[in-house]
Design an enzyme around this catalytic site. Structure first.
Site, PDB file in Angstrom:
ATOM      1  N   HIS A  28      42.539  33.681  42.976  1.00  8.99           N
ATOM      2  CA  HIS A  28      43.040  34.408  41.804  1.00  8.99           C
ATOM      3  C   HIS A  28      43.983  33.480  41.019  1.00  8.99           C
ATOM      4  O   HIS A  28      44.870  32.859  41.612  1.00  8.99           O
ATOM      5  CB  HIS A  28      43.794  35.680  42.247  1.00  8.99           C
ATOM      6  CG  HIS A  28      44.250  36.482  41.067  1.00  8.99           C
ATOM      7  ND1 HIS A  28      43.423  37.356  40.403  1.00  8.99           N
ATOM      8  CD2 HIS A  28      45.429  36.486  40.399  1.00  8.99           C
ATOM      9  CE1 HIS A  28      44.076  37.890  39.379  1.00  8.99           C
ATOM     10  NE2 HIS A  28      45.296  37.380  39.364  1.00  8.99           N
ATOM     11  N   ARG A  78      25.804  48.922  45.782  1.00 10.10           N
ATOM     12  CA  ARG A  78      26.013  47.462  45.783  1.00 10.10           C
ATOM     13  C   ARG A  78      26.462  46.994  47.169  1.00 10.10           C
ATOM     14  O   ARG A  78      25.982  45.987  47.693  1.00 10.10           O
ATOM     15  CB  ARG A  78      27.070  47.109  44.729  1.00 10.10           C
ATOM     16  CG  ARG A  78      27.110  45.648  44.380  1.00 10.10           C
ATOM     17  CD  ARG A  78      27.861  45.372  43.099  1.00 10.10           C
ATOM     18  NE  ARG A  78      29.195  45.940  43.069  1.00 10.10           N
ATOM     19  CZ  ARG A  78      29.643  46.772  42.136  1.00 10.10           C
ATOM     20  NH1 ARG A  78      28.870  47.133  41.141  1.00 10.10           N
ATOM     21  NH2 ARG A  78      30.862  47.247  42.191  1.00 10.10           N
ATOM     22  N   GLU A  91      41.589  46.820  47.988  1.00 11.82           N
ATOM     23  CA  GLU A  91      42.277  46.932  46.687  1.00 11.82           C
ATOM     24  C   GLU A  91      42.232  45.586  45.969  1.00 11.82           C
ATOM     25  O   GLU A  91      42.372  44.537  46.612  1.00 11.82           O
ATOM     26  CB  GLU A  91      43.746  47.296  46.916  1.00 11.82           C
ATOM     27  CG  GLU A  91      43.987  48.742  47.253  1.00 11.82           C
ATOM     28  CD  GLU A  91      45.484  48.986  47.370  1.00 11.82           C
ATOM     29  OE1 GLU A  91      46.081  49.456  46.394  1.00 11.82           O
ATOM     30  OE2 GLU A  91      46.049  48.662  48.432  1.00 11.82           O
ATOM     31  N   GLY A 103      31.304  29.217  37.222  1.00  8.16           N
ATOM     32  CA  GLY A 103      31.024  28.615  38.528  1.00  8.16           C
ATOM     33  C   GLY A 103      31.629  27.240  38.741  1.00  8.16           C
ATOM     34  O   GLY A 103      31.173  26.480  39.597  1.00  8.16           O
ATOM     35  N   GLU A 160      43.971  24.961  41.506  1.00 10.96           N
ATOM     36  CA  GLU A 160      43.315  25.970  42.351  1.00 10.96           C
ATOM     37  C   GLU A 160      42.148  25.368  43.158  1.00 10.96           C
ATOM     38  O   GLU A 160      41.924  25.722  44.311  1.00 10.96           O
ATOM     39  CB  GLU A 160      42.817  27.055  41.391  1.00 10.96           C
ATOM     40  CG  GLU A 160      41.926  28.097  41.908  1.00 10.96           C
ATOM     41  CD  GLU A 160      41.543  29.102  40.804  1.00 10.96           C
ATOM     42  OE1 GLU A 160      41.118  28.702  39.707  1.00 10.96           O
ATOM     43  OE2 GLU A 160      41.683  30.294  41.060  1.00 10.96           O
ATOM     44  N   ASP A 185      43.151  42.320  44.546  1.00 13.33           N
ATOM     45  CA  ASP A 185      44.226  41.310  44.603  1.00 13.33           C
ATOM     46  C   ASP A 185      45.408  41.698  45.497  1.00 13.33           C
ATOM     47  O   ASP A 185      46.533  41.229  45.278  1.00 13.33           O
ATOM     48  CB  ASP A 185      44.750  41.006  43.177  1.00 13.33           C
ATOM     49  CG  ASP A 185      43.643  40.534  42.254  1.00 13.33           C
ATOM     50  OD1 ASP A 185      42.724  39.860  42.736  1.00 13.33           O
ATOM     51  OD2 ASP A 185      43.701  40.871  41.055  1.00 13.33           O
TER      52      ASP A 185
HETATM   53  C1  GAR Z   1      38.987  31.025  38.582  1.00 12.60           C
HETATM   54  O1  GAR Z   1      40.139  30.543  37.937  1.00 12.60           O
HETATM   55  C2  GAR Z   1      39.349  32.168  39.508  1.00 12.60           C
HETATM   56  O2  GAR Z   1      40.635  32.098  40.027  1.00 12.60           O
HETATM   57  C3  GAR Z   1      39.282  33.347  38.584  1.00 12.60           C
HETATM   58  O3  GAR Z   1      38.191  33.110  37.758  1.00 12.60           O
HETATM   59  C4  GAR Z   1      38.037  31.700  37.600  1.00 12.60           C
HETATM   60  C5  GAR Z   1      36.593  31.372  37.880  1.00 12.60           C
HETATM   61  O4  GAR Z   1      36.195  30.218  37.231  1.00 12.60           O
HETATM   62  N1  GAR Z   1      39.171  34.547  39.345  1.00 12.60           N
HETATM   63  C6  GAR Z   1      39.678  35.701  38.943  1.00 12.60           C
HETATM   64  O5  GAR Z   1      40.253  35.838  37.896  1.00 12.60           O
HETATM   65  C7  GAR Z   1      39.478  36.849  39.920  1.00 12.60           C
HETATM   66  N2  GAR Z   1      40.372  37.921  39.635  1.00 12.60           N
HETATM   67  P1  GAR Z   1      34.743  29.625  37.479  1.00 12.60           P
HETATM   68  O6  GAR Z   1      33.718  30.691  37.126  1.00 12.60           O
HETATM   69  O7  GAR Z   1      34.651  28.431  36.562  1.00 12.60           O
HETATM   70  O8  GAR Z   1      34.662  29.240  38.934  1.00 12.60           O
END
Ligand code: GAR
Length: 191
Positions: free
Chosen positions: A104, A65, A143, A12, A174, A145
């Site tokens: 992503h 869900r 789908e 998170g 990001e 991504d």
């Molecule tokens: C982030 O880097 C996000 O881009 C990635 O998970 C991480 C979450 O980090 N998402 C994916 O890989 C989705 N396919 P967090 O739990 O510390 O926010």
């Protein structure tokens, strides 16, 4: 007020970046609910600490869900749903009702799809000896991504990088990118 719901499955830190930006006035929005499929997600602790309501998904199969989430979300004001490290597929009921975006940690379409999340992505990027990686924010569709790309940010992959160091760089970039994109939604610049 611009109303967000954030979905998260793990640590998170992305949710935290949104909370921090709201709290320091850099994002004029409110997080009305944090949803997780993982009862142990640290994201839930982060939400509780900031008095944000949380919801843990009970259903384990795709269609129930979707129905469960559609029912729960109907109790909230929502302008945008943000998938911030949420690993489950989104179903048709939610897609029909809400604008949903995902972060992503790669330059899609590279290193996307089922099973490609978090550290798996960075390990694959290092193994492929990519020179550039980054993060993509995109609309969510049926789908993994594959939805329309809203924004991409790039980071250099150095020969000395490993998956951990690359992850740290991508995550930092990001978060800045996501807050920028969310501000564009708030200011009605993305439809
Ligand atoms: C982030 O880097 C996000 O881009 C990635 O998970 C991480 C979450 O980090 N998402 C994916 O890989 C989705 N396919 P967090 O739990 O510390 O926010």
């Amino acid at each position: 007020m611009y109303n967000l719901v954030v979905f998260a499955s793990g640590n998170g830190s992305t949710l935290q970046a949104i909370i921090d930006s709201i709290n320091n006035g850099k994002l004029k929005a409110s997080i009305n609910l944090v949803v997780s499929d993982n009862p142990d997600a640290f994201a839930l602790e982060r939400a509780k600490k900031h008095n944000i309501p949380t919801y843990i998904i009970q259903s384990s199969d795709f269609n129930s869900r979707d129905l469960e989430l559609s029912n729960i979300l109907s109790n909230y004001q929502i302008d945008l749903v943000v998938l911030a490290g949420y690993l489950k597929m989104i179903g048709p009921k939610l897609l029909e009702k809400y604008t949903i975006i995902n972060t992503h940690p790669s330059l899609l379409p590279k290193f996307g799809g089922k099973g490609m999340h978090g550290m798996h992505v960075h390990e694959a990027v290092i193994s492929a000896k990519e020179k550039i990686s980054g993060a993509t924010i995109h609309f969510v569709n049926q789908e993994y991504d594959k939805g329309t790309i809203i924004s991409q940010t790039k980071v250099e992959v150095l020969p000395t990088d490993n998956a951990e160091s690359l992850s740290a760089k991508v995550q930092a970039a990001e978060k800045i990118q996501l807050i920028d994109v969310l501000n564009q939604f708030v200011n009605n610049k993305i439809h």
